[in-house]
Design a protein around this motif. Structure first.
Motif, PDB file in Angstrom:
ATOM      1  N   UNK A   1       0.947  -0.738   0.179  1.00 55.31           N
ATOM      2  CA  UNK A   1       0.105  -0.115  -0.139  1.00 55.31           C
ATOM      3  C   UNK A   1       1.111   1.538  -0.331  1.00 55.31           C
ATOM      4  N   UNK A   2       1.859   1.280   0.645  1.00 61.81           N
ATOM      5  CA  UNK A   2       2.294   2.164   1.061  1.00 61.81           C
ATOM      6  C   UNK A   2       3.413   2.603  -0.904  1.00 61.81           C
ATOM      7  N   UNK A   3       3.954   1.854  -1.492  1.00 58.72           N
ATOM      8  CA  UNK A   3       4.405   1.756  -2.200  1.00 58.72           C
ATOM      9  C   UNK A   3       3.645   2.019  -3.284  1.00 58.72           C
ATOM     10  N   UNK A   4       2.075   1.980  -3.342  1.00 61.45           N
ATOM     11  CA  UNK A   4       1.171   1.914  -4.294  1.00 61.45           C
ATOM     12  C   UNK A   4       0.983   3.491  -4.325  1.00 61.45           C
ATOM     13  N   UNK A   5       1.392   4.409  -3.381  1.00 65.25           N
ATOM     14  CA  UNK A   5       0.523   5.165  -2.863  1.00 65.25           C
ATOM     15  C   UNK A   5       2.382   6.567  -3.696  1.00 65.25           C
ATOM     16  N   UNK A   6       3.230   6.060  -3.937  1.00 68.45           N
ATOM     17  CA  UNK A   6       4.424   6.840  -4.521  1.00 68.45           C
ATOM     18  C   UNK A   6       4.206   7.639  -5.983  1.00 68.45           C
ATOM     19  N   UNK A   7       3.319   6.679  -6.784  1.00 73.54           N
ATOM     20  CA  UNK A   7       3.040   7.458  -8.159  1.00 73.54           C
ATOM     21  C   UNK A   7       2.518   5.996  -8.800  1.00 73.54           C
ATOM     22  N   UNK A   8       2.191   6.373 -10.361  1.00 71.08           N
ATOM     23  CA  UNK A   8       1.860   5.430 -10.482  1.00 71.08           C
ATOM     24  C   UNK A   8       2.781   4.142 -11.224  1.00 71.08           C
ATOM     25  N   UNK A   9       4.540   4.749 -11.304  1.00 71.50           N
ATOM     26  CA  UNK A   9       4.644   3.835 -12.043  1.00 71.50           C
ATOM     27  C   UNK A   9       5.202   2.234 -10.424  1.00 71.50           C
ATOM     28  N   UNK A  10       4.931   2.892  -9.570  1.00 74.21           N
ATOM     29  CA  UNK A  10       5.337   2.418  -8.438  1.00 74.21           C
ATOM     30  C   UNK A  10       3.537   1.914  -7.618  1.00 74.21           C
ATOM     31  N   UNK A  11       2.885   2.205  -8.921  1.00 81.40           N
ATOM     32  CA  UNK A  11       1.291   1.638  -8.012  1.00 81.40           C
ATOM     33  C   UNK A  11       1.400  -0.008  -9.052  1.00 81.40           C
ATOM     34  N   UNK A  12       1.684   0.486 -10.293  1.00 76.50           N
ATOM     35  CA  UNK A  12       1.731  -0.637 -11.128  1.00 76.50           C
ATOM     36  C   UNK A  12       2.946  -2.096 -11.122  1.00 76.50           C
ATOM     37  N   UNK A  13       3.697  -0.930  -9.558  1.00 79.07           N
ATOM     38  CA  UNK A  13       5.176  -2.501  -9.614  1.00 79.07           C
ATOM     39  C   UNK A  13       4.439  -2.935  -8.658  1.00 79.07           C
ATOM     40  N   UNK A  14       3.276  -2.604  -6.920  1.00 78.42           N
ATOM     41  CA  UNK A  14       2.537  -2.472  -6.490  1.00 78.42           C
ATOM     42  C   UNK A  14       2.026  -4.153  -6.808  1.00 78.42           C
ATOM     43  N   UNK A  15       1.122  -3.491  -8.181  1.00 79.67           N
ATOM     44  CA  UNK A  15      -0.236  -4.527  -8.501  1.00 79.67           C
ATOM     45  C   UNK A  15       0.946  -5.747  -9.317  1.00 79.67           C
ATOM     46  N   UNK A  16       1.527  -5.868  -9.470  1.00 81.56           N
ATOM     47  CA  UNK A  16       3.304  -6.555 -10.207  1.00 81.56           C
ATOM     48  C   UNK A  16       2.614  -7.425  -8.905  1.00 81.56           C
ATOM     49  N   UNK A  17       3.704  -6.793  -8.040  1.00 80.16           N
ATOM     50  CA  UNK A  17       3.575  -7.699  -6.986  1.00 80.16           C
ATOM     51  C   UNK A  17       3.523  -8.224  -5.911  1.00 80.16           C
ATOM     52  N   UNK A  18       2.505  -7.735  -5.850  1.00 77.42           N
ATOM     53  CA  UNK A  18       0.607  -8.458  -5.665  1.00 77.42           C
ATOM     54  C   UNK A  18       0.431  -9.820  -6.529  1.00 77.42           C
TER      55      UNK A  18
END
Length: 105
Positions: free
Chosen positions: A63-80
């Motif tokens: 969740x903290x990673x996803x709040x950092x920006x669009x690329x980080x949100x995509x990375x958090x989605x891929x990690x999930x």
């Protein structure tokens, strides 16, 4: 997991962090009892406490990673998605093992 603890310490309200810390502490203590108990505590179910602790801290870190920006949100989605795929793969392995042991097709 440690990243999740760090995020929870910074962002979670005090009572929530204390409950999370309690889960972690119980896991560590039960693991120590199992390892140092000389077989007396061999049937402890410390994984019951670790699963909630790991799930909550991993979710907090994502969740903290996803709040950092669009690329980080995509990375958090891929990690999930990778975590879900790993869990499904591991669960399927258990299903195959236990159905074979039970003599089911």
């Amino acid at each position: 997991m440690l990243a999740g603890v760090w995020v929870a310490r910074r962002r979670a309200p005090g009572p929530v962090f204390r409950v999370l810390g309690g889960f972690g502490l119980v896991f560590v203590l039960l693991s120590l009892l199992r390892g140092l108990g000389g077989g007396l505590f061999k049937d402890l179910k410390e994984i019951e406490f670790a699963s909630a602790f790991v799930a909550l801290t991993a979710g907090g870190a994502l969740s903290a990673l996803a709040e950092r920006g669009p690329r980080e949100r995509a990375l958090a989605g891929l990690l999930a998605a990778a975590l879900v795929a790993f869990g499904a793969w591991l669960s399927w392995g258990y299903v195959v093992t236990w159905t074979r042991l039970a003599g089911l097709p």
